[in-house]
Write a protein that holds these residues in place. Sequence first.
Motif, PDB file in Angstrom:
ATOM      1  N   ALA A 266      57.553  66.699  42.344  1.00 30.40           N
ATOM      2  CA  ALA A 266      56.411  66.597  43.241  1.00 30.40           C
ATOM      3  C   ALA A 266      55.210  67.360  42.697  1.00 30.40           C
ATOM      4  O   ALA A 266      54.069  66.860  42.722  1.00 30.40           O
ATOM      5  CB  ALA A 266      56.797  67.118  44.624  1.00 30.40           C
ATOM      6  N   VAL A 267      55.433  68.570  42.199  1.00 32.67           N
ATOM      7  CA  VAL A 267      54.322  69.367  41.669  1.00 32.67           C
ATOM      8  C   VAL A 267      53.803  68.748  40.374  1.00 32.67           C
ATOM      9  O   VAL A 267      52.580  68.688  40.148  1.00 32.67           O
ATOM     10  CB  VAL A 267      54.763  70.826  41.460  1.00 32.67           C
ATOM     11  CG1 VAL A 267      53.664  71.618  40.754  1.00 32.67           C
ATOM     12  CG2 VAL A 267      55.092  71.472  42.797  1.00 32.67           C
ATOM     13  N   ALA A 268      54.704  68.262  39.523  1.00 31.41           N
ATOM     14  CA  ALA A 268      54.265  67.605  38.284  1.00 31.41           C
ATOM     15  C   ALA A 268      53.417  66.381  38.594  1.00 31.41           C
ATOM     16  O   ALA A 268      52.376  66.150  37.954  1.00 31.41           O
ATOM     17  CB  ALA A 268      55.471  67.216  37.438  1.00 31.41           C
ATOM     18  N   GLY A 269      53.842  65.582  39.571  1.00 26.92           N
ATOM     19  CA  GLY A 269      53.059  64.412  39.951  1.00 26.92           C
ATOM     20  C   GLY A 269      51.687  64.790  40.484  1.00 26.92           C
ATOM     21  O   GLY A 269      50.675  64.140  40.172  1.00 26.92           O
ATOM     22  N   THR A 270      51.622  65.849  41.281  1.00 21.43           N
ATOM     23  CA  THR A 270      50.342  66.319  41.815  1.00 21.43           C
ATOM     24  C   THR A 270      49.407  66.741  40.693  1.00 21.43           C
ATOM     25  O   THR A 270      48.208  66.408  40.694  1.00 21.43           O
ATOM     26  CB  THR A 270      50.569  67.498  42.775  1.00 21.43           C
ATOM     27  OG1 THR A 270      51.460  67.100  43.823  1.00 21.43           O
ATOM     28  CG2 THR A 270      49.269  67.972  43.383  1.00 21.43           C
ATOM     29  N   VAL A 271      49.936  67.463  39.727  1.00 23.54           N
ATOM     30  CA  VAL A 271      49.115  67.924  38.606  1.00 23.54           C
ATOM     31  C   VAL A 271      48.629  66.742  37.766  1.00 23.54           C
ATOM     32  O   VAL A 271      47.448  66.676  37.382  1.00 23.54           O
ATOM     33  CB  VAL A 271      49.907  68.918  37.739  1.00 23.54           C
ATOM     34  CG1 VAL A 271      49.148  69.247  36.456  1.00 23.54           C
ATOM     35  CG2 VAL A 271      50.198  70.184  38.519  1.00 23.54           C
ATOM     36  N   LEU A 272      49.525  65.803  37.483  1.00 25.10           N
ATOM     37  CA  LEU A 272      49.144  64.664  36.652  1.00 25.10           C
ATOM     38  C   LEU A 272      48.086  63.806  37.339  1.00 25.10           C
ATOM     39  O   LEU A 272      47.163  63.297  36.685  1.00 25.10           O
ATOM     40  CB  LEU A 272      50.373  63.831  36.306  1.00 25.10           C
ATOM     41  CG  LEU A 272      51.336  64.482  35.315  1.00 25.10           C
ATOM     42  CD1 LEU A 272      52.611  63.666  35.179  1.00 25.10           C
ATOM     43  CD2 LEU A 272      50.669  64.645  33.954  1.00 25.10           C
ATOM     44  N   GLN A 273      48.207  63.624  38.644  1.00 21.56           N
ATOM     45  CA  GLN A 273      47.171  62.885  39.357  1.00 21.56           C
ATOM     46  C   GLN A 273      45.843  63.637  39.321  1.00 21.56           C
ATOM     47  O   GLN A 273      44.771  63.021  39.311  1.00 21.56           O
ATOM     48  CB  GLN A 273      47.616  62.631  40.804  1.00 21.56           C
ATOM     49  CG  GLN A 273      48.739  61.608  40.905  1.00 21.56           C
ATOM     50  CD  GLN A 273      49.262  61.405  42.313  1.00 21.56           C
ATOM     51  OE1 GLN A 273      48.633  61.818  43.283  1.00 21.56           O
ATOM     52  NE2 GLN A 273      50.416  60.756  42.431  1.00 21.56           N
TER      53      GLN A 273
END
Length: 333
Positions: free
Chosen positions: A74-81
């Motif tokens: 979830a945090v990785a996805g937030t950062v990538l977005q």
Amino acid sequence: MSGVARRRVGWISAAALLLLAAVVLSLAVGSRPIAIGEVYDALLHGGTSDNAQVVRSLRVPRTVIGVMVGVALAVAGTVLQGITRNPIAEPGILGISQGASLGVVCAIAFFGVHTLNGYVWFAFAGAALAAVCVYAVASSGRGGASPVKLALAGAAMNAFIASVVSAIVTTNARVLDEFRFWDVGSLGGRDATIAGQTWPFLAAGLLLVLAMARGLDALALGDDVARGLGRNVALLRMAGTVGATVLTGVAVAAAGPIAFTGLAVPHIARALVGTGHRWLLPMAALLGPVMILTSDVIGRIVFPPSEVPVSVMTALAGVPFLIALVRRKAVTA
């Protein structure tokens, strides 16, 4: 405290309660239901019954790994977005997940590794190598590693690595037989050793990401505005890529590829607490494990005594979510 801040605190508190409920369900529910009282006894009073042994030896490690994987994705996805300003960015966009898959395939085919614990380091190495290659390609030429160039380089690397993985597994039946059990994405069969191997990387990735929360807010306004605010855009994007790579490596190494969590959860968190990353990152870190653990519990009970892997359940939940987002035109970066 302003009304907006109170609302955000309220949603964060609700997400924390949801996570607690998901943890309890993960410990108590399965093909062998266990009463909450027995779970409590097993954890705090050292119960010696068969159910207590199941809780401590099987369900606690599974739940801990589920929490770690959910937070990481979830945090990785937030950062990538944030760094790509792409609303459909997720941990696979930079070829990180495919790189981990290649690492595991090489471990099986060329290094004689045949255990989940042994796969962890090869998955990490593959994820890191893929991310380095993507960033090197995207940062070459004019403009450096722009959001569009990162996405295109990631797509190209995904396709290339997927073809290499296919070439190896389709020419070696033994490798294919072992790899498919890891590649399906599951929390089953994982033990505490895997959590012990990966938690330092999870902590490092989270610290790096949290430290650049304000920088992610600046990037969301555009590169020119971010530079005008005194931010080093290239450094921010590189740090975000490193943080997302480490977090994705944790998740994929521990549980195999799991889709949609890193894509869907940031959108849900953004709808609840807004776009400020100081609130968005903690909210995503709470909701990610809720999605993973809930999907895992449903997968355990839908076709007893067999289990449906968590990656299948997250995909089944994620596809309707994406369709709803598109229909409502609610996708925001």
